[in-house]
Enzyme design. Structure first.
Site, PDB file in Angstrom:
ATOM      1  N   ARG A  80      -2.548  -6.256  -7.982  1.00  0.00           N
ATOM      2  CA  ARG A  80      -1.490  -7.239  -7.757  1.00  0.00           C
ATOM      3  C   ARG A  80      -1.509  -8.332  -8.808  1.00  0.00           C
ATOM      4  NH1 ARG A  80      -3.102  -9.295  -2.184  1.00  0.00           N
ATOM      5  NH2 ARG A  80      -5.070  -8.760  -3.135  1.00  0.00           N
ATOM      6  N   SER A  83      -3.392  -7.650   3.098  1.00  0.00           N
ATOM      7  CA  SER A  83      -3.782  -7.413   4.491  1.00  0.00           C
ATOM      8  C   SER A  83      -4.305  -8.679   5.143  1.00  0.00           C
ATOM      9  CB  SER A  83      -4.832  -6.300   4.567  1.00  0.00           C
ATOM     10  OG  SER A  83      -4.272  -5.062   4.191  1.00  0.00           O
ATOM     11  N   HIS A 139       0.838  -1.208   0.000  1.00  0.00           N
ATOM     12  CA  HIS A 139       0.000   0.000   0.000  1.00  0.00           C
ATOM     13  C   HIS A 139       0.872   1.257   0.000  1.00  0.00           C
ATOM     14  CE1 HIS A 139      -3.164  -2.577   2.212  1.00  0.00           C
ATOM     15  NE2 HIS A 139      -3.643  -2.352   0.997  1.00  0.00           N
ATOM     16  N   LYS A 173     -19.171  -4.676  10.279  1.00  0.00           N
ATOM     17  CA  LYS A 173     -18.107  -5.675  10.362  1.00  0.00           C
ATOM     18  C   LYS A 173     -17.074  -5.257  11.391  1.00  0.00           C
ATOM     19  CE  LYS A 173     -18.338  -7.238   5.573  1.00  0.00           C
ATOM     20  NZ  LYS A 173     -17.576  -7.403   4.334  1.00  0.00           N
TER      21      LYS A 173
END
Length: 161
Positions: A93, A131, A19, A43
């Site tokens: 990616r 992540s 990032h 969440k």
């Protein structure tokens, strides 16, 4: 001349070296770059929004034209319009990321034709970092220092005390 303003969004739970690399590169393309920590209140994140913000701000403090924001109840397009952003910035990616991001771009263009999307590809050394992978390493107590900025490690150490 109109200012070029970018918005790069994510959950950054946690922010990774991948990032950081994308944000540093994007900051060179725009007069102003906003990094939006977008989260869903329904969440539970691994890190709290406050911890994420601390990590992101500490990791990006060296970039003068970057401002960190948070949002929990708006689409990225709506936030971009409020910030007068000209571009959404997305990192890729692999092909899976591209397919997902192209679907999102379809909807974003339908909502705002004046907002363009810029894709930056991850450098090879960051291509496999995610992540979710970092969260799994943290869960099992593995070393993460090679994959995250020092601010993430500092928050984790602080939590152990």
């Amino acid at each position: 001349m109109m200012k070029k303003i970018g918005l790069f969004t994510g959950s950054f739970d946690p922010i990774t070296n991948g990032h950081i690399d994308l944000i540093e590169r994007a900051s060179q393309l725009f007069d102003q770059l906003y990094v939006g920590i977008f989260y869903n209140q329904a969440k539970t994140g691994f890190f709290s929004v406050d911890e994420r913000r601390q990590m992101v701000e500490a990791s990006l403090a060296h970039l003068e034209n970057v401002t960190v924001i948070t949002s929990s109840d708006k689409l990225a397009v709506a936030v971009a319009e409020e910030l007068e952003a000209t571009h959404l910035v997305r990192g890729l990616r692999n092909g899976t990321d591209l397919a997902y991001e192209m679907k999102m771009e379809f909807y974003n263009q339908a909502l705002s034709e004046k907002l363009d999307t810029v894709y930056l590809t991850a450098k090879l050394k960051h291509r496999e970092i995610s992540s979710s992978g970092i969260r799994e390493l943290i869960h099992f107590g593995a070393t993460i220092e090679d994959y995250v900025p020092q601010a993430v490690s500092a928050i984790l150490e602080k939590g152990k005390q």
